[in-house]
Design an enzyme around this catalytic site. Structure first.
Site, PDB file in Angstrom:
ATOM      1  N   LEU A 116       1.006  -1.114  -0.047  1.00  0.00           N
ATOM      2  CA  LEU A 116      -0.164   0.065  -0.145  1.00  0.00           C
ATOM      3  C   LEU A 116       0.786   1.280   0.027  1.00  0.00           C
ATOM      4  O   LEU A 116       1.941   1.249   0.682  1.00  0.00           O
ATOM      5  CB  LEU A 116      -0.850   0.038   1.165  1.00  0.00           C
ATOM      6  CG  LEU A 116      -2.190  -0.908   1.349  1.00  0.00           C
ATOM      7  CD1 LEU A 116      -2.667  -0.711   2.792  1.00  0.00           C
ATOM      8  CD2 LEU A 116      -3.186  -0.553   0.276  1.00  0.00           C
ATOM      9  N   ASP A 117       0.439   2.214  -0.727  1.00  0.00           N
ATOM     10  CA  ASP A 117       1.317   3.487  -0.666  1.00  0.00           C
ATOM     11  C   ASP A 117       1.413   4.210   0.508  1.00  0.00           C
ATOM     12  O   ASP A 117       0.496   3.733   1.496  1.00  0.00           O
ATOM     13  CB  ASP A 117       1.097   4.391  -1.740  1.00  0.00           C
ATOM     14  CG  ASP A 117      -0.357   4.875  -1.991  1.00  0.00           C
ATOM     15  OD1 ASP A 117      -0.536   5.439  -0.921  1.00  0.00           O
ATOM     16  OD2 ASP A 117      -1.154   4.788  -2.707  1.00  0.00           O
ATOM     17  N   LYS A 118       2.335   4.975   0.749  1.00  0.00           N
ATOM     18  CA  LYS A 118       2.382   5.650   2.042  1.00  0.00           C
ATOM     19  C   LYS A 118       1.166   6.337   2.354  1.00  0.00           C
ATOM     20  O   LYS A 118       0.844   6.550   3.595  1.00  0.00           O
ATOM     21  CB  LYS A 118       3.802   6.889   1.872  1.00  0.00           C
ATOM     22  CG  LYS A 118       3.932   7.377   3.268  1.00  0.00           C
ATOM     23  CD  LYS A 118       5.003   8.160   3.111  1.00  0.00           C
ATOM     24  CE  LYS A 118       5.790   9.098   4.354  1.00  0.00           C
ATOM     25  NZ  LYS A 118       6.787   9.978   4.066  1.00  0.00           N
TER      26      LYS A 118
ATOM     27  N   SER B  30      -1.911   5.686   1.572  1.00  0.00           N
ATOM     28  CA  SER B  30      -3.071   4.717   2.021  1.00  0.00           C
ATOM     29  C   SER B  30      -2.962   4.098   3.138  1.00  0.00           C
ATOM     30  O   SER B  30      -1.791   3.884   3.873  1.00  0.00           O
ATOM     31  CB  SER B  30      -3.191   3.712   1.067  1.00  0.00           C
ATOM     32  OG  SER B  30      -3.219   4.589  -0.346  1.00  0.00           O
TER      33      SER B  30
END
Length: 240
Positions: free
Chosen positions: A100-102, A104
């Protein structure tokens, strides 16, 4: 006998693809000799990566972790405020299946079972991942229809697979994907004139966030774990 890349994945060291790279880079030795791609090993062989002996993990661990916003999905990054490995701080080395990106938050599966990660990450298997998304504009039927049919992402030169969307509220929708392109939901929304305000992953296959507090994890076990392995077409011999 087991293929060397599968053996390294089973040790929880990395994925099979990453194992192949290590072998090609000459960083893997078997019984003191440089390993070659495609070779097989057995339990009595001495396998070393970067001159450090590697052994298969005695027990498989599967965790469900609720990643907070701000945690970076990487094992090592000197520029990251805090990595997922640092945040979880588990005594056994674990790898995550699907980042998951930072910006999210939500559910991430971590495990030392490299084969399980390989099966979960393989795009052709079409495993479901479900998200709750809040955007900056009012959601319309046209938006839901376009998203569900697939969106052409020019920067990736790919059209996303059809997916399932559900209207939750004026600015909120639920989306179920069967692929994991880089920042896919944010890119899809942006193509249709929307910006994502928050994005939370609430389910990976049969594993649900289900009230897990942000920044905490729980062990996946019993029937839930057995179902995960079954969906990946694997047997989980560690289940008692």
């Amino acid at each position: 006998m087991t293929r060397l890349n599968k053996y390294l994945a089973a040790c929880g060291l990395c994925s099979r693809r990453e194992a192949d790279k290590l072998i090609d880079q000459g960083r893997v030795n078997v019984n003191g000799q440089k390993a070659v791609s495609g070779m097989k090993v057995c339990d009595t062989d001495v396998v070393e990566v970067n001159h450090k002996r590697i052994k298969q993990a005695a027990a498989k661990v599967v965790l469900a972790y609720n990643k907070p916003v701000g945690i970076t999905c990487t094992e090592k990054d000197r520029h990251a405020d805090k990595t997922i490995v640092e945040a979880v701080n588990y005594p056994v080395r674990l790898t995550y299946a699907g980042r998951l990106d930072k910006d999210s938050d939500g559910l991430i599966i971590l495990t030392n079972d490299g084969e399980l990660i390989q099966r979960m990450m393989k795009g052709s298997n079409g495993h479901e991942k479900e998200y709750l998304v809040k955007v900056d504009r009012e959601i319309t039927e046209a938006f839901l229809k376009q998203m569900s049919q697939g969106v052409y992402l020019k920067e990736l030169d790919v059209t996303t697979r059809p997916c399932i969307l559900k209207y939750i509220g004026k600015y909120t929708f639920q989306i179920t994907l069967t692929q994991g392109l880089n920042r896919q939901i944010r890119r899809m929304c942006r193509c249709l004139g929307y910006n994502v305000k928050s994005l939370t992953r609430v389910r990976v296959m049969n594993i649900e966030l289900d009230g897990l507090k942000s920044g905490t994890y729980r062990e996946v076990k019993g029937v839930e774990r057995a179902m995960l392995y079954q969906q990946c077409e694997m047997s989980d011999s560690s289940i008692i």
